[in-house]
Write a protein that holds these residues in place. Sequence first.
Motif, PDB file in Angstrom:
ATOM      1  N   LYS A 165       0.963   8.967   3.405  1.00 16.88           N
ATOM      2  CA  LYS A 165       0.731  10.210   2.668  1.00 16.88           C
ATOM      3  C   LYS A 165       1.311  11.434   3.360  1.00 16.88           C
ATOM      4  O   LYS A 165       1.826  12.335   2.708  1.00 16.88           O
ATOM      5  N   PHE A 166       1.277  11.486   4.650  1.00 17.89           N
ATOM      6  CA  PHE A 166       1.718  12.669   5.369  1.00 17.89           C
ATOM      7  C   PHE A 166       3.156  12.566   5.876  1.00 17.89           C
ATOM      8  O   PHE A 166       3.593  13.366   6.686  1.00 17.89           O
ATOM      9  N   TYR A 167       3.889  11.572   5.383  1.00 19.44           N
ATOM     10  CA  TYR A 167       5.313  11.481   5.665  1.00 19.44           C
ATOM     11  C   TYR A 167       6.077  12.015   4.467  1.00 19.44           C
ATOM     12  O   TYR A 167       5.763  11.699   3.332  1.00 19.44           O
ATOM     13  N   SER A 168       7.094  12.814   4.721  1.00 16.14           N
ATOM     14  CA  SER A 168       7.874  13.378   3.619  1.00 16.14           C
ATOM     15  C   SER A 168       8.986  12.419   3.230  1.00 16.14           C
ATOM     16  O   SER A 168       9.549  11.745   4.080  1.00 16.14           O
ATOM     17  N   HIS A 176      -3.911   8.771  -6.677  1.00 21.43           N
ATOM     18  CA  HIS A 176      -3.450   7.389  -6.520  1.00 21.43           C
ATOM     19  C   HIS A 176      -2.066   7.153  -7.100  1.00 21.43           C
ATOM     20  O   HIS A 176      -1.259   6.445  -6.515  1.00 21.43           O
ATOM     21  N   LYS A 177      -1.749   7.757  -8.236  1.00 23.92           N
ATOM     22  CA  LYS A 177      -0.424   7.541  -8.836  1.00 23.92           C
ATOM     23  C   LYS A 177       0.671   8.155  -7.979  1.00 23.92           C
ATOM     24  O   LYS A 177       1.715   7.532  -7.753  1.00 23.92           O
ATOM     25  N   ALA A 178       0.445   9.359  -7.493  1.00 27.75           N
ATOM     26  CA  ALA A 178       1.442  10.024  -6.642  1.00 27.75           C
ATOM     27  C   ALA A 178       1.635   9.251  -5.339  1.00 27.75           C
ATOM     28  O   ALA A 178       2.768   9.101  -4.862  1.00 27.75           O
ATOM     29  N   MET A 179       0.538   8.741  -4.762  1.00 30.18           N
ATOM     30  CA  MET A 179       0.643   7.992  -3.511  1.00 30.18           C
ATOM     31  C   MET A 179       1.374   6.671  -3.723  1.00 30.18           C
ATOM     32  O   MET A 179       2.145   6.244  -2.861  1.00 30.18           O
ATOM     33  N   ILE A 195     -10.322  14.591  10.126  1.00 29.53           N
ATOM     34  CA  ILE A 195     -10.609  13.853   8.900  1.00 29.53           C
ATOM     35  C   ILE A 195     -10.072  14.640   7.720  1.00 29.53           C
ATOM     36  O   ILE A 195     -10.389  15.818   7.549  1.00 29.53           O
ATOM     37  N   VAL A 196      -9.225  13.986   6.935  1.00 28.65           N
ATOM     38  CA  VAL A 196      -8.644  14.612   5.753  1.00 28.65           C
ATOM     39  C   VAL A 196      -9.066  13.781   4.550  1.00 28.65           C
ATOM     40  O   VAL A 196      -8.585  12.667   4.364  1.00 28.65           O
TER      41      VAL A 196
END
Length: 99
Positions: free
Chosen positions: A89-92, A28-31, A19-20
């Motif tokens: 989120k965890f994809y570059s 939210h803006k960055a995502m 769980i992260v």
Amino acid sequence: MIARYRSEELGDATKDMKIVPVNFNKEHKAMLGHCKMILEDDRGKIAINPDRFDKLITSLRTAVDIDGTLDKEATSYNDIFDAFRLALKFYSYRDSSEF
């Protein structure tokens, strides 16, 4: 997932989960920007099956950005859109000029 582990007697599902926590107030803006960059990448790294994910497609088509913030009133299925942003989120994302 937990119900499937139990029904198929695969063990304790919670031991295999990580769980992260994500603070939407801060991220939210960055995502939203990250999601936009990945979807607009012309290399076609994301494919969405329209038969299985019709609500996600509707959500992406109706998403409205106001100064980097998702307008939840104007966006259909905004909870599905949020889940999609979390999944990405965890994809570059690397610009194609970096290759």
